[in-house]
Design a protein around this motif. Structure first.
Motif, PDB file in Angstrom:
ATOM      1  N   PRO A   1       0.864  -1.309   0.046  1.00 43.03           N
ATOM      2  CA  PRO A   1      -0.014  -0.044  -0.013  1.00 43.03           C
ATOM      3  C   PRO A   1       0.985   1.203  -0.002  1.00 43.03           C
ATOM      4  O   PRO A   1       1.795   1.284   0.800  1.00 43.03           O
ATOM      5  CB  PRO A   1      -0.709  -0.128   1.394  1.00 43.03           C
ATOM      6  CG  PRO A   1      -0.947  -1.619   1.590  1.00 43.03           C
ATOM      7  CD  PRO A   1       0.550  -2.103   1.044  1.00 43.03           C
ATOM      8  N   GLY A   2       0.563   2.189  -0.902  1.00 43.51           N
ATOM      9  CA  GLY A   2       1.221   3.605  -1.172  1.00 43.51           C
ATOM     10  C   GLY A   2       2.625   3.335  -1.950  1.00 43.51           C
ATOM     11  O   GLY A   2       3.284   4.426  -2.173  1.00 43.51           O
TER      12      GLY A   2
ATOM     13  N   LEU B   1       4.023   3.232   4.193  1.00 49.68           N
ATOM     14  CA  LEU B   1       4.763   4.319   3.299  1.00 49.68           C
ATOM     15  C   LEU B   1       3.894   5.347   3.108  1.00 49.68           C
ATOM     16  O   LEU B   1       4.504   6.349   2.661  1.00 49.68           O
ATOM     17  CB  LEU B   1       4.886   3.417   1.690  1.00 49.68           C
ATOM     18  CG  LEU B   1       5.608   2.204   1.642  1.00 49.68           C
ATOM     19  CD1 LEU B   1       5.148   1.691   0.300  1.00 49.68           C
ATOM     20  CD2 LEU B   1       7.150   2.734   1.878  1.00 49.68           C
ATOM     21  N   GLU B   2       2.599   5.425   3.377  1.00 43.02           N
ATOM     22  CA  GLU B   2       2.124   6.992   3.257  1.00 43.02           C
ATOM     23  C   GLU B   2       2.592   7.901   4.218  1.00 43.02           C
ATOM     24  O   GLU B   2       2.251   9.038   4.089  1.00 43.02           O
ATOM     25  CB  GLU B   2       0.493   6.645   3.511  1.00 43.02           C
ATOM     26  CG  GLU B   2      -0.484   5.724   2.222  1.00 43.02           C
ATOM     27  CD  GLU B   2      -0.465   4.296   2.531  1.00 43.02           C
ATOM     28  OE1 GLU B   2      -1.295   3.676   1.996  1.00 43.02           O
ATOM     29  OE2 GLU B   2       0.426   3.963   3.224  1.00 43.02           O
ATOM     30  N   GLN B   3       3.244   7.334   5.210  1.00 40.20           N
ATOM     31  CA  GLN B   3       3.821   8.365   6.003  1.00 40.20           C
ATOM     32  C   GLN B   3       5.042   9.311   5.332  1.00 40.20           C
ATOM     33  O   GLN B   3       5.690   9.898   6.244  1.00 40.20           O
ATOM     34  CB  GLN B   3       4.288   7.689   7.480  1.00 40.20           C
ATOM     35  CG  GLN B   3       3.146   7.201   8.326  1.00 40.20           C
ATOM     36  CD  GLN B   3       3.629   6.491   9.355  1.00 40.20           C
ATOM     37  OE1 GLN B   3       3.709   5.122   9.579  1.00 40.20           O
ATOM     38  NE2 GLN B   3       3.949   7.060  10.461  1.00 40.20           N
TER      39      GLN B   3
ATOM     40  N   GLY C   1      13.154  17.149  -0.699  1.00 37.85           N
ATOM     41  CA  GLY C   1      13.074  16.883   0.698  1.00 37.85           C
ATOM     42  C   GLY C   1      12.101  15.892   0.809  1.00 37.85           C
ATOM     43  O   GLY C   1      11.149  15.511  -0.021  1.00 37.85           O
ATOM     44  N   VAL C   2      12.263  15.084   1.906  1.00 39.88           N
ATOM     45  CA  VAL C   2      11.407  14.035   2.578  1.00 39.88           C
ATOM     46  C   VAL C   2      11.216  14.279   3.970  1.00 39.88           C
ATOM     47  O   VAL C   2      11.920  14.721   4.612  1.00 39.88           O
ATOM     48  CB  VAL C   2      12.508  12.807   2.541  1.00 39.88           C
ATOM     49  CG1 VAL C   2      11.521  11.767   3.083  1.00 39.88           C
ATOM     50  CG2 VAL C   2      12.999  12.313   0.941  1.00 39.88           C
ATOM     51  N   GLU C   3       9.906  14.084   4.080  1.00 40.69           N
ATOM     52  CA  GLU C   3       9.182  14.133   5.408  1.00 40.69           C
ATOM     53  C   GLU C   3       8.365  12.984   5.822  1.00 40.69           C
ATOM     54  O   GLU C   3       7.886  12.692   5.054  1.00 40.69           O
ATOM     55  CB  GLU C   3       8.201  15.407   5.280  1.00 40.69           C
ATOM     56  CG  GLU C   3       7.464  15.653   6.641  1.00 40.69           C
ATOM     57  CD  GLU C   3       6.354  16.698   6.521  1.00 40.69           C
ATOM     58  OE1 GLU C   3       5.564  17.225   7.609  1.00 40.69           O
ATOM     59  OE2 GLU C   3       6.003  17.201   5.486  1.00 40.69           O
ATOM     60  N   VAL C   4       8.996  12.698   7.209  1.00 43.01           N
ATOM     61  CA  VAL C   4       8.187  11.533   7.649  1.00 43.01           C
ATOM     62  C   VAL C   4       7.058  11.733   8.653  1.00 43.01           C
ATOM     63  O   VAL C   4       7.871  12.475   9.727  1.00 43.01           O
ATOM     64  CB  VAL C   4       9.234  10.587   8.310  1.00 43.01           C
ATOM     65  CG1 VAL C   4       8.804   9.308   8.884  1.00 43.01           C
ATOM     66  CG2 VAL C   4      10.317  10.100   7.272  1.00 43.01           C
ATOM     67  N   ARG C   5       6.016  11.475   8.294  1.00 41.51           N
ATOM     68  CA  ARG C   5       4.949  12.063   9.370  1.00 41.51           C
ATOM     69  C   ARG C   5       4.616  10.821  10.084  1.00 41.51           C
ATOM     70  O   ARG C   5       4.500   9.696   9.938  1.00 41.51           O
ATOM     71  CB  ARG C   5       3.758  12.425   8.480  1.00 41.51           C
ATOM     72  CG  ARG C   5       4.094  13.618   7.472  1.00 41.51           C
ATOM     73  CD  ARG C   5       2.899  14.195   6.696  1.00 41.51           C
ATOM     74  NE  ARG C   5       3.328  15.250   5.981  1.00 41.51           N
ATOM     75  CZ  ARG C   5       2.502  15.727   4.829  1.00 41.51           C
ATOM     76  NH1 ARG C   5       1.471  15.239   4.736  1.00 41.51           N
ATOM     77  NH2 ARG C   5       2.971  16.619   4.163  1.00 41.51           N
TER      78      ARG C   5
END
Length: 204
Positions: free
Chosen positions: A74-75, A186-188, A200-204
Protein backbone atom coordinates in the motif's frame (compact mmCIF):
# COMPACT_ATOMS: atom_id res chain seq x y z
CA UNK A 1 12.00 -4.16 -2.91
CA UNK A 2 10.63 -7.00 -0.74
CA UNK A 3 8.77 -5.61 2.24
CA UNK A 4 8.98 -2.06 0.86
CA UNK A 5 7.53 -2.01 -2.67
CA UNK A 6 6.28 -5.61 -2.77
CA UNK A 7 4.46 -7.31 0.09
CA UNK A 8 6.17 -10.67 -0.32
CA UNK A 9 6.89 -11.73 3.27
CA UNK A 10 4.52 -14.70 3.18
CA UNK A 11 5.81 -15.82 -0.22
CA UNK A 12 9.43 -15.62 0.91
CA UNK A 13 8.60 -17.61 4.03
CA UNK A 14 6.77 -20.24 1.98
CA UNK A 15 9.57 -20.61 -0.58
CA UNK A 16 12.27 -20.99 2.06
CA UNK A 17 10.31 -23.45 4.17
CA UNK A 18 9.51 -25.61 1.14
CA UNK A 19 13.22 -25.72 0.27
CA UNK A 20 14.15 -26.43 3.91
CA UNK A 21 11.70 -29.33 4.16
CA UNK A 22 13.02 -30.82 0.91
CA UNK A 23 16.64 -30.52 2.06
CA UNK A 24 16.16 -31.51 5.72
CA UNK A 25 17.13 -28.06 7.05
CA UNK A 26 15.53 -26.24 10.01
CA UNK A 27 13.11 -23.75 8.45
CA UNK A 28 12.99 -21.59 11.58
CA UNK A 29 16.78 -21.22 11.52
CA UNK A 30 16.57 -20.02 7.94
CA UNK A 31 13.79 -17.51 8.58
CA UNK A 32 15.69 -16.07 11.53
CA UNK A 33 18.29 -14.70 9.10
CA UNK A 34 16.78 -14.79 5.59
CA UNK A 35 15.02 -11.42 5.22
CA UNK A 36 17.16 -8.86 3.45
CA UNK A 37 20.07 -11.28 2.95
CA UNK A 38 21.24 -12.80 -0.35
CA UNK A 39 20.03 -16.35 -0.90
CA UNK A 40 23.55 -17.67 -1.44
CA UNK A 41 24.71 -16.22 1.89
CA UNK A 42 21.77 -17.71 3.78
CA UNK A 43 22.58 -21.15 2.36
CA UNK A 44 26.27 -20.78 3.25
CA UNK A 45 25.29 -20.11 6.84
CA UNK A 46 22.63 -22.79 7.36
CA UNK A 47 23.97 -25.51 5.05
CA UNK A 48 27.69 -25.00 4.41
CA UNK A 49 27.96 -28.53 3.01
CA UNK A 50 25.75 -27.62 0.02
CA UNK A 51 26.78 -26.05 -3.29
CA UNK A 52 25.41 -22.66 -2.29
CA UNK A 53 25.61 -21.08 -5.74
CA UNK A 54 23.73 -23.93 -7.41
CA UNK A 55 21.06 -24.06 -4.70
CA UNK A 56 20.59 -20.29 -4.83
CA UNK A 57 20.02 -20.34 -8.58
CA UNK A 58 17.42 -23.08 -8.21
CA UNK A 59 15.58 -21.27 -5.39
CA UNK A 60 15.58 -17.85 -7.05
CA UNK A 61 14.53 -19.14 -10.47
CA UNK A 62 11.58 -20.91 -8.86
CA UNK A 63 10.74 -17.85 -6.76
CA UNK A 64 10.92 -15.55 -9.78
CA UNK A 65 8.16 -17.47 -11.52
CA UNK A 66 5.98 -18.06 -8.45
CA UNK A 67 4.38 -14.80 -7.34
CA UNK A 68 1.58 -16.47 -5.39
CA UNK A 69 0.63 -14.24 -2.47
CA UNK A 70 2.79 -11.32 -3.64
CA UNK A 71 0.97 -7.97 -3.82
CA UNK A 72 2.05 -4.38 -4.17
CA UNK A 73 2.65 -2.61 -0.86
CA UNK A 74 0.00 0.00 0.00
CA UNK A 75 1.30 3.42 -0.98
CA UNK A 76 4.16 2.07 -3.12
CA UNK A 77 2.77 3.25 -6.47
CA UNK A 78 2.03 6.71 -5.09
CA UNK A 79 5.47 7.03 -3.48
CA UNK A 80 7.30 6.01 -6.64
CA UNK A 81 5.22 8.43 -8.72
CA UNK A 82 6.09 11.28 -6.35
CA UNK A 83 9.82 10.88 -7.07
CA UNK A 84 11.28 12.19 -10.37
CA UNK A 85 12.46 9.54 -12.81
CA UNK A 86 16.08 8.60 -12.25
CA UNK A 87 16.05 9.76 -8.64
CA UNK A 88 15.05 6.43 -7.11
CA UNK A 89 16.28 2.90 -7.48
CA UNK A 90 15.97 -0.59 -6.05
CA UNK A 91 18.74 -2.27 -4.07
CA UNK A 92 17.66 -5.83 -3.40
CA UNK A 93 19.18 -9.07 -2.14
CA UNK A 94 17.20 -10.93 -4.81
CA UNK A 95 18.39 -11.76 -8.32
CA UNK A 96 17.77 -9.49 -11.32
CA UNK A 97 15.23 -11.97 -12.71
CA UNK A 98 13.36 -12.11 -9.42
CA UNK A 99 13.40 -8.33 -8.99
CA UNK A 100 12.13 -7.49 -12.47
CA UNK A 101 9.44 -10.19 -12.36
CA UNK A 102 8.25 -9.12 -8.93
CA UNK A 103 8.15 -5.41 -9.75
CA UNK A 104 6.18 -6.05 -12.93
CA UNK A 105 3.83 -8.42 -11.11
CA UNK A 106 3.09 -5.59 -8.68
CA UNK A 107 2.46 -3.09 -11.47
CA UNK A 108 5.58 -1.09 -10.62
CA UNK A 109 8.16 0.25 -13.07
CA UNK A 110 11.60 -1.32 -13.19
CA UNK A 111 13.87 1.63 -12.31
CA UNK A 112 16.97 2.67 -14.23
CA UNK A 113 19.05 1.86 -11.16
CA UNK A 114 18.54 -1.74 -10.09
CA UNK A 115 21.23 -3.31 -7.90
CA UNK A 116 20.67 -7.02 -7.29
CA UNK A 117 22.50 -9.99 -5.82
CA UNK A 118 24.05 -10.48 -9.25
CA UNK A 119 25.83 -7.13 -9.03
CA UNK A 120 27.70 -7.37 -5.73
CA UNK A 121 30.36 -9.46 -4.06
CA UNK A 122 29.21 -8.61 -0.53
CA UNK A 123 25.49 -8.57 0.24
CA UNK A 124 23.65 -6.75 3.02
CA UNK A 125 24.50 -5.95 5.84
CA UNK A 126 27.73 -4.99 4.04
CA UNK A 127 27.46 -1.44 2.60
CA UNK A 128 28.45 -2.50 -0.95
CA UNK A 129 24.88 -2.84 -2.33
CA UNK A 130 23.74 0.64 -1.28
CA UNK A 131 27.07 2.26 -2.15
CA UNK A 132 26.72 0.80 -5.64
CA UNK A 133 23.17 2.13 -5.85
CA UNK A 134 24.29 5.65 -4.88
CA UNK A 135 27.15 5.50 -7.39
CA UNK A 136 24.86 4.44 -10.22
CA UNK A 137 22.46 7.28 -9.45
CA UNK A 138 25.36 9.72 -9.39
CA UNK A 139 24.91 10.93 -5.81
CA UNK A 140 27.05 10.94 -2.72
CA UNK A 141 25.86 8.38 -0.17
CA UNK A 142 25.09 11.14 2.34
CA UNK A 143 22.58 12.58 -0.15
CA UNK A 144 20.66 9.31 -0.37
CA UNK A 145 17.77 7.96 1.68
CA UNK A 146 17.18 4.23 2.14
CA UNK A 147 13.80 2.67 2.95
CA UNK A 148 14.20 -0.77 4.50
CA UNK A 149 12.13 -3.46 6.19
CA UNK A 150 14.97 -5.63 7.52
CA UNK A 151 17.78 -5.13 10.05
CA UNK A 152 20.37 -6.33 7.51
CA UNK A 153 19.29 -3.66 5.05
CA UNK A 154 19.25 -0.95 7.70
CA UNK A 155 22.78 -1.92 8.71
CA UNK A 156 23.86 -1.81 5.05
CA UNK A 157 22.49 1.67 4.47
CA UNK A 158 23.86 3.06 7.71
CA UNK A 159 27.29 1.53 7.06
CA UNK A 160 27.24 3.28 3.69
CA UNK A 161 26.68 6.65 5.36
CA UNK A 162 23.03 7.04 4.37
CA UNK A 163 19.91 7.99 6.28
CA UNK A 164 17.52 5.08 6.68
CA UNK A 165 13.76 4.88 7.24
CA UNK A 166 12.57 1.53 8.55
CA UNK A 167 9.10 0.18 7.78
CA UNK A 168 7.38 -2.37 10.02
CA UNK A 169 6.12 -4.64 7.22
CA UNK A 170 8.32 -7.62 8.13
CA UNK A 171 9.76 -6.88 11.57
CA UNK A 172 8.42 -5.09 14.65
CA UNK A 173 9.63 -1.56 15.30
CA UNK A 174 11.92 -2.77 18.08
CA UNK A 175 13.99 -4.75 15.56
CA UNK A 176 14.43 -1.66 13.36
CA UNK A 177 15.86 0.55 16.08
CA UNK A 178 19.03 1.41 14.17
CA UNK A 179 17.03 3.27 11.52
CA UNK A 180 16.86 7.07 11.69
CA UNK A 181 13.05 6.87 11.65
CA UNK A 182 10.48 4.07 11.63
CA UNK A 183 7.08 4.13 9.91
CA UNK A 184 4.14 1.72 9.82
CA UNK A 185 3.18 2.51 6.22
CA UNK A 186 4.64 4.16 3.15
CA UNK A 187 1.96 6.86 3.20
CA UNK A 188 3.88 8.41 6.10
CA UNK A 189 6.76 9.27 3.73
CA UNK A 190 6.27 12.43 1.66
CA UNK A 191 8.65 13.59 -1.09
CA UNK A 192 8.69 17.18 -2.31
CA UNK A 193 10.82 19.22 -4.72
CA UNK A 194 11.98 22.83 -4.52
CA UNK A 195 11.73 23.10 -8.29
CA UNK A 196 15.51 23.33 -8.71
CA UNK A 197 16.24 19.64 -8.48
CA UNK A 198 16.50 19.43 -4.72
CA UNK A 199 14.22 16.82 -3.13
CA UNK A 200 12.98 16.91 0.42
CA UNK A 201 11.58 14.03 2.46
CA UNK A 202 9.20 14.39 5.38
CA UNK A 203 8.30 11.48 7.63
CA UNK A 204 4.95 11.99 9.33
Amino acid sequence: MDGVLADSTRAVDREWREWAAKKGIDGDAIMAIAHGVRTVEVIRRVAPHFDAEAEAIEIENHEAHDQQGVVVMPGAVELVRSIPEGRWGVVTSGSRLLATNRLRHCGLPVPEVLVTSDDVINGKPHPEPYLKGAERMGFNPAECLVIEDAPAGIASGRAGGMKVVGITSTYAAEALGHADAVVRKLEQIHVSSNGAGKLGVEVR
